[in-house]
Design a protein around this motif. Structure first.
Motif, short mmCIF file in Angstrom:
data_model
loop_
_atom_site.label_atom_id
_atom_site.label_comp_id
_atom_site.label_asym_id
_atom_site.label_seq_id
_atom_site.Cartn_x
_atom_site.Cartn_y
_atom_site.Cartn_z
N THR A 78 0.79 -15.97 -5.86
CA THR A 78 2.22 -15.62 -5.79
C THR A 78 2.50 -14.33 -6.58
O THR A 78 3.23 -13.45 -6.13
CB THR A 78 3.08 -16.77 -6.34
N ALA A 79 1.92 -14.23 -7.77
CA ALA A 79 2.10 -13.03 -8.59
C ALA A 79 1.55 -11.79 -7.89
O ALA A 79 2.16 -10.71 -7.92
CB ALA A 79 1.44 -13.22 -9.94
N ILE A 124 1.22 -11.36 -4.62
CA ILE A 124 2.09 -11.04 -3.47
C ILE A 124 3.36 -10.33 -3.94
O ILE A 124 3.80 -9.34 -3.35
CB ILE A 124 2.42 -12.32 -2.68
N LEU A 125 3.95 -10.83 -5.03
CA LEU A 125 5.16 -10.19 -5.55
C LEU A 125 4.89 -8.76 -6.02
O LEU A 125 5.69 -7.86 -5.80
CB LEU A 125 5.74 -11.03 -6.70
N THR A 126 3.75 -8.56 -6.67
CA THR A 126 3.39 -7.21 -7.13
C THR A 126 3.22 -6.27 -5.95
O THR A 126 3.69 -5.12 -5.98
CB THR A 126 2.08 -7.28 -7.94
N ALA A 152 4.59 -6.59 -2.99
CA ALA A 152 5.90 -6.37 -2.37
C ALA A 152 6.71 -5.34 -3.13
O ALA A 152 7.36 -4.47 -2.54
CB ALA A 152 6.66 -7.69 -2.29
N VAL A 153 6.68 -5.43 -4.47
CA VAL A 153 7.41 -4.45 -5.28
C VAL A 153 6.83 -3.05 -5.09
O VAL A 153 7.57 -2.06 -4.96
CB VAL A 153 7.37 -4.86 -6.77
#
Length: 506
Positions: A75-76, A78-80, A82-83
């Motif tokens: 999850t971390a 994927i979020l990185t 995306a940002v």
């Protein structure tokens, strides 16, 4: 027995050469250290701070990551990602020059000096012999050669200034340059999303942009822009406009830019010398570019763009002015202040453009000279340091507006004869082709095989208004061939150009 000892002059020449070599080596060392000092110091400082302040060892960090649940780590990640993608999406898109093409006139359009003299004598107008002698003297010393070309309309007696003749010239030069760029780039007309055409004086209805759309059957949703009245600088103005469109357009958008000047309707038949100058200097030509915000098939990446307008000053506004003479004959008047105005406007343009492109070493030297002038104000006359733009660019394309303009820019920027060779040879072979001249110059440099991947090019143009424009390019892929406007004559260049005259009106 003759002496074998070297002469004093030879010793002095060797000493001067050694001194010059040491100076160049010292300057190169200075640039290498200063240009990389800030980056190296910043990385070293960041590393030392992190090493001293980081509370967790590498082993502890690996142990902590091993203890986390895989879903949390995923999850971390994927979020990185995306940002990071969001940040990239918010950045302005890069703009690229996919390809360019130039109109190559046939020999039948040539206007040798002898032909020009004969035609002037045969024209059914009252022309003063002193004016003819002045015009021929100007032509012979202007930097133009014997192979420059004029449209069919100029070969008639009297010249044909009809709208039909102007349309014929426009279709000839514009379509030839667009055909060339489409063939060289491999871009299909259906891929063109925007059309920008610039021509200063002649603006028919429908406009040239519509003429291009009709000729090539472009899509019904194609956006078109037609620029007029902007003189020889309009080509780079069009590049700036295309950049603004592409930076906000979907990826893969293509913009077709066409730059030309149609001469047929502009032949001046009056007697005022300042209005006879365009007859002597301007020649037929056109160039087309395809720009895109996709790196696919790109040959150059667009760098910085700077535009300076001096229209608020009366001298600048009236420097290139269309009007009627005392007898009611319409023409373009070139002011005696043209070269000086171009120089002043370029200086202001450089103030904007220089900090965007110069390496840190040059900017530091400029700042130090400014500081020295402030500290020694009133006690000594301190000359400001002139930055060396050859540290930022390998090649220069200066608008071939005339010999005096090229000389002024060369002296102001401290360029060598080799740096301005492309401009002088373009003026000699093709004359002043207005806004398209900088692309003929780029074609000259490429035809000589001088551009390598990573080389940077500075294009400079001047135009009515008065204004100066600067555009920077970086080569992504050199030309695979030299099949451009210079293909049939590049082996003869450079040539020796006769000495010029001090002023354009003497």
């Amino acid at each position: 027995m003759p002496s074998t000892r070297p002469s004093t002059s030879s010793k002095e020449e060797r000493a001067m050469a050694a001194s010059s070599s040491r100076a160049k080596l010292l300057k190169s060392s200075y640039q290498l250290v200063v240009n990389n000092f800030v980056a190296v110091a910043a990385v070293a400082l960041a590393a030392s701070v992190l090493r001293a302040a980081w509370p967790v060892s590498i082993a502890d960090l690996l142990g902590w990551l091993h203890a986390q649940r895989p879903v949390h780590v995923l999850t971390a990640a994927i979020l990185t990602a995306a940002v990071a993608k969001l940040v990239r999406a918010r950045r302005q898109r890069e703009v690229y020059l996919v390809e360019y093409g130039c109109f190559r006139p046939r020999p039948c359009f040539r206007a040798p000096f002898a032909t020009c003299r004969e035609h002037v004598h045969l024209l059914p107008f009252l022309v003063d012999e002193d004016d003819i002698a002045w015009g021929m003297r100007l032509l012979e010393r202007s930097g133009l050669g014997e192979e420059t070309c004029v449209p069919y309309a100029y070969h008639y007696l009297p010249p044909d200034s009809s709208i039909a003749a102007s349309r014929d010239e426009a279709e000839l030069v514009i379509f030839a340059s667009v055909d060339d760029v489409l063939a060289r780039s491999g871009v299909n007309p259906a891929e063109i999303d925007v059309v920008i055409v610039n021509c200063s004086i002649f603006t028919p209805t429908p406009v040239f942009a519509d003429m291009v759309v009709r000729r090539y059957g472009l899509r019904a949703d194609v956006r078109s822009v037609n620029l007029s009245g902007m003189g020889c600088s309009a080509g780079l103005v069009s590049v700036g406009l295309a950049r603004n469109i592409l930076q906000s357009a979907p990826k893969g958008t293509h913009v077709l830019v066409v730059s030309t000047e149609i001469l047929s309707s502009q032949y001046y038949v009056g007697k005022e010398r300042s209005m006879l100058l365009p007859n002597c200097l301007f020649r037929m030509g056109a160039a087309s570019m395809i720009l895109s915000n996709s790196a696919e098939r790109a040959r150059f990446r667009l760098g910085r763009v700077a535009r300076t307008i001096a229209a608020a000053r009366d001298a600048g506004y009236r420097c290139v002015f269309q009007q009627e003479d005392g007898e009611g004959v319409t023409g373009i008047r070139l002011s005696e202040d043209l070269v000086a105005t171009a120089s002043q406007t370029l200086k202001r343009n450089i103030v904007t453009f220089g900090p965007l492109v110069l390496p840190f070493s040059e900017k530091l030297l400029v700042a130090l000279s400014l500081l020295k002038r402030m500290l020694l104000s009133g006690r000594a006359k301190v000359r400001l340091y002139r930055p060396d733009f050859r540290t930022a660019f390998e090649h220069f394309c200066i608008h071939a507006g005339g010999r005096g303009v090229i000389d002024e820019v060369q002296g102001g920027l401290g360029l060598s004869d080799e740096d301005v060779e492309a401009s002088r040879m373009t003026l000699h072979r093709f004359g002043n082709t207005s806004s398209s001249s900088v692309l003929y110059e780029l074609a000259y440099i490429e035809a000589k095989g001088r551009i390598r991947k990573g080389d940077r090019v500075w294009m400079i143009s001047f135009g009515a208004g008065f204004e100066a424009n600067s555009v920077a390019w970086e080569c992504v892929k050199p030309a695979s061939d030299a099949d451009g406007p210079w293909a049939d004559c590049i082996h003869r260049y450079p040539v020796q150009v006769p000495e010029g005259i001090k002023g354009i009106f003497t």
